[in-house]
Design a protein around this motif. Structure first.
Motif, mmCIF file in Angstrom:
data_model
loop_
_atom_site.group_PDB
_atom_site.id
_atom_site.type_symbol
_atom_site.label_atom_id
_atom_site.label_comp_id
_atom_site.label_asym_id
_atom_site.label_seq_id
_atom_site.Cartn_x
_atom_site.Cartn_y
_atom_site.Cartn_z
ATOM 1 N N GLN A 16 -28.162 26.286 1.439
ATOM 2 C CA GLN A 16 -27.301 25.192 1.871
ATOM 3 C C GLN A 16 -25.863 25.690 1.854
ATOM 4 O OE1 GLN A 16 -27.803 21.648 -0.356
ATOM 5 N NE2 GLN A 16 -29.851 21.273 0.414
ATOM 6 N N MET A 18 -21.802 25.252 3.050
ATOM 7 C CA MET A 18 -20.787 24.270 3.407
ATOM 8 C C MET A 18 -19.916 24.882 4.487
ATOM 9 S SD MET A 18 -21.567 21.696 1.658
ATOM 10 C CE MET A 18 -20.178 20.653 1.940
ATOM 11 N N THR A 25 -13.975 17.923 5.117
ATOM 12 C CA THR A 25 -14.815 17.483 4.012
ATOM 13 C C THR A 25 -14.319 16.162 3.446
ATOM 14 O OG1 THR A 25 -15.292 19.776 3.432
ATOM 15 C CG2 THR A 25 -15.719 18.133 1.745
ATOM 16 N N LYS A 26 -13.019 16.065 3.244
ATOM 17 C CA LYS A 26 -12.431 14.838 2.696
ATOM 18 C C LYS A 26 -12.654 13.650 3.631
ATOM 19 C CE LYS A 26 -8.612 15.610 0.295
ATOM 20 N NZ LYS A 26 -7.180 15.753 -0.036
ATOM 21 N N GLN A 29 -16.437 12.682 3.690
ATOM 22 C CA GLN A 29 -16.877 12.036 2.462
ATOM 23 C C GLN A 29 -16.423 10.586 2.392
ATOM 24 O OE1 GLN A 29 -15.545 14.614 -0.665
ATOM 25 N NE2 GLN A 29 -17.377 15.885 -0.560
ATOM 26 N N GLN A 30 -15.349 10.262 3.074
ATOM 27 C CA GLN A 30 -14.912 8.868 3.116
ATOM 28 C C GLN A 30 -15.879 8.017 3.930
ATOM 29 O OE1 GLN A 30 -10.939 8.979 4.632
ATOM 30 N NE2 GLN A 30 -10.044 9.653 2.688
ATOM 31 N N GLY A 32 -19.136 8.493 3.930
ATOM 32 C CA GLY A 32 -20.368 8.375 3.154
ATOM 33 C C GLY A 32 -21.107 9.705 3.102
ATOM 34 N N GLU A 33 -22.162 9.732 2.297
ATOM 35 C CA GLU A 33 -22.915 10.966 2.069
ATOM 36 C C GLU A 33 -23.686 11.402 3.320
ATOM 37 O OE1 GLU A 33 -24.159 14.197 -0.205
ATOM 38 O OE2 GLU A 33 -22.729 12.638 -0.761
ATOM 39 N N GLY A 34 -24.319 10.477 4.017
ATOM 40 C CA GLY A 34 -25.121 10.804 5.199
ATOM 41 C C GLY A 34 -24.313 11.418 6.322
ATOM 42 N N ALA A 36 -21.477 12.912 6.144
ATOM 43 C CA ALA A 36 -20.919 14.194 5.697
ATOM 44 C C ALA A 36 -21.953 15.304 5.842
ATOM 45 C CB ALA A 36 -20.445 14.090 4.249
ATOM 46 N N LYS A 37 -23.198 15.018 5.465
ATOM 47 C CA LYS A 37 -24.256 16.021 5.609
ATOM 48 C C LYS A 37 -24.551 16.286 7.083
ATOM 49 C CE LYS A 37 -26.671 15.542 1.244
ATOM 50 N NZ LYS A 37 -27.961 15.272 0.588
ATOM 51 N N ASN A 40 -21.806 18.497 8.525
ATOM 52 C CA ASN A 40 -21.974 19.862 8.042
ATOM 53 C C ASN A 40 -23.118 20.558 8.770
ATOM 54 O OD1 ASN A 40 -21.302 22.029 6.292
ATOM 55 N ND2 ASN A 40 -23.162 21.572 5.132
#
Length: 68
Positions: A16, A18, A25-26, A29-30, A32-34, A36-37, A40
């Motif tokens: 995995q 990044m 990234t910042k 992440q604001q 949400g997790e889904g 952001a992934k 990426n």
């Protein structure tokens, strides 16, 4: 080399990584997790194609120079 190639591909695909800069990234992440992934994964997917082309061309060049 024939035995190392598939092993290397499996290893690279299972790691995995990044691929985002700190600002992306910042921002991701604001959201949400889904997302952001997903962002990426998209960055890694888009980076894989040119790197794969360069790798294939480099390998063919190396192989042709080695045989001469």
């Amino acid at each position: 080399m024939k035995k190392i190639g598939p092993l290397l591909m499996i290893l690279l695909c299972s790691v995995q990584a990044m691929a985002q800069c700190s600002l992306c990234t910042k921002t991701a992440q604001q959201l949400g997790e889904g997302p952001a992934k997903g962002l990426n994964s998209g960055i890694l997917y888009l980076a894989l194609t040119p790197l794969l082309i360069i790798g294939i061309l480099g390998f063919r060049w190396w192989r042709s120079n080695r045989e001469q």
